[in-house]
Design an enzyme around this catalytic site. Structure first.
Site, PDB file in Angstrom:
ATOM      1  N   LYS A  53       0.847  -1.203   0.000  1.00  0.00           N
ATOM      2  CA  LYS A  53       0.000   0.000   0.000  1.00  0.00           C
ATOM      3  C   LYS A  53       0.881   1.251   0.000  1.00  0.00           C
ATOM      4  O   LYS A  53       0.618   2.212  -0.707  1.00  0.00           O
ATOM      5  CB  LYS A  53      -0.931  -0.011   1.226  1.00  0.00           C
ATOM      6  CG  LYS A  53      -2.046  -1.032   1.096  1.00  0.00           C
ATOM      7  CD  LYS A  53      -2.812  -1.251   2.388  1.00  0.00           C
ATOM      8  CE  LYS A  53      -3.761  -2.453   2.202  1.00  0.00           C
ATOM      9  NZ  LYS A  53      -4.473  -2.823   3.420  1.00  0.00           N
ATOM     10  N   GLN A  97      -5.014  -1.992   9.429  1.00  0.00           N
ATOM     11  CA  GLN A  97      -4.608  -3.218   8.735  1.00  0.00           C
ATOM     12  C   GLN A  97      -5.078  -4.434   9.531  1.00  0.00           C
ATOM     13  O   GLN A  97      -4.722  -4.590  10.701  1.00  0.00           O
ATOM     14  CB  GLN A  97      -3.073  -3.229   8.568  1.00  0.00           C
ATOM     15  CG  GLN A  97      -2.548  -4.412   7.785  1.00  0.00           C
ATOM     16  CD  GLN A  97      -3.063  -4.434   6.339  1.00  0.00           C
ATOM     17  OE1 GLN A  97      -3.098  -3.407   5.670  1.00  0.00           O
ATOM     18  NE2 GLN A  97      -3.475  -5.594   5.874  1.00  0.00           N
ATOM     19  N   ASP A 120     -11.286   2.348   3.652  1.00  0.00           N
ATOM     20  CA  ASP A 120     -11.451   0.904   3.446  1.00  0.00           C
ATOM     21  C   ASP A 120     -12.918   0.546   3.209  1.00  0.00           C
ATOM     22  O   ASP A 120     -13.231  -0.553   2.742  1.00  0.00           O
ATOM     23  CB  ASP A 120     -10.958   0.138   4.692  1.00  0.00           C
ATOM     24  CG  ASP A 120      -9.653  -0.589   4.443  1.00  0.00           C
ATOM     25  OD1 ASP A 120      -9.280  -0.746   3.259  1.00  0.00           O
ATOM     26  OD2 ASP A 120      -9.013  -0.999   5.426  1.00  0.00           O
TER      27      ASP A 120
END
Ligand code: NDP
Length: 282
Positions: A53, A97, A120
């Site tokens: 990322k 994460q 997200d």
């Protein structure tokens, strides 16, 4: 059965999207787009995902900040950081994460993120918006799959889509997004009776179960579009999906490989959501 299976190159499609994002960010200069990534512990796979990322952010010109906590960090310390990031003008998007260590419930952290920075797409607001049709941030993997299908000009409307896996981060949001594209959708999981019969009905099959090579060629409808979300290791520790690629090749109409299929699209959609958070458009 010998169908000329097309392998969908997610890596290539994601690269095209990343270049578009890079152009938008260049044009928006000197406005900067910022992403904060919070991770806990040193899970090897998570560290690789975070690095990917970060690399993708660097490529397109998004400023990423990584906050890596010890696995045993108390919840309060992370909530404190999220509060700071929520109020920071230089941070447009925040993500946690996953997976997290057992003592932390992911929902406690996700629900602390300002939903306007939920790149997200995991917040209650983002998920509920998939039902009401006003979601700002769609779950990156699900969005990436819809984009892959559209890029390949695969008709979704009216098609029978079978989603195997019902997690809040992939299966459920994807099923809603396919429904919003006018597909007829069924969602399967570990308690589904006659799973294989259901899988065989799919014009478009999407698997997100985390079971190496679970779906074999004899389970799928000839000509089906097979989208493999799974990221697993096979018995030789080689990266593989939920789909047994070799036995489905020649039976599926389209198939995504692992690696190089859905994974790169997930990262590209994260970057796209960061633009949305910064109110920039591609
Ligand atoms: P979860 O573990 O949260 O969910 C797995 C789902 O699969 C559950 O709904 C479970 O059913 C179902 N399931 C498990 N085994 C079976 C089975 N034998 N038959 C039918 N259903 C089954 O996983 P995630 O959704 O987080 O991830 C799934 C996979 O996708 C993993 O391999 C993960 O690494 C990968 N992934 C890949 C991404 C990418 O970008 N390519 C992004 C996110 C995830 P039940 O609910 O009944 O337990």
């Amino acid at each position: 059965m010998n169908i000329d299976t097309k392998v969908i190159n997610g890596q290539k499609i994601a690269s095209i999207i990343k270049d578009q994002i890079k152009d938008v960010i260049n044009q928006a200069y000197p406005e900067t787009v910022g992403l904060a990534v919070i991770s806990l512990g040193n899970d090897e796979a998570s560290q690789i995902y975070v690095r990917n990322k970060q690399k993708a952010c660097d490529y397109v010109g998004i400023k990423s900040q990584i906050y890596n906590f010890e696995a045993n960090t108390p919840l309060e310390d992370i909530l404190e950081l999220i509060d700071v990031l929520n109020n920071s003008h230089s941070v447009d998007g925040i993500l946690i994460q996953l997976p997290l260590p057992a003592h932390i419930n992911p929902r406690d952290l996700i629900s602390a993120i300002d939903f306007k920075k939920d790149v997200d797409g995991f917040s209650k607001e983002s998920l509920a918006g998939l039902i009401t049709g006003d979601t700002v941030f769609k779950s990156c993997t699900s969005l990436g799959i819809i984009e892959l299908l559209k890029y390949e000009k695969i008709k979704i409307s009216g098609k029978k889509c079978v989603v195997v896996g019902r997690s809040n981060i992939v299966g459920k949001p994807l099923a809603l997004m396919l429904l919003n594209e006018d597909a007829t959708v069924s969602i399967c999981h570990s308690k589904t009776d006659n799973l294989i019969d259901e899988i065989k009905t799919a014009d478009i099959l999407i698997t997100a179960i985390g079971q190496p090579k679970f779906i074999t060629g004899d389970m799928i409808k000839p000509g089906a579009v097979v989208i493999d979300v799974g990221i697993n290791r096979d018995i030789n520790q080689k990266l593989c999906g939920d789909v047994d690629f070799d036995s489905c090749f020649g039976i599926a109409g389209y198939i995504t490989p692992v690696p190089g299929g859905v994974g790169p699209m997930t990262v590209a959609m994260l970057l796209k959501n960061c633009l949305t958070a910064a109110n920039l458009k591609i």
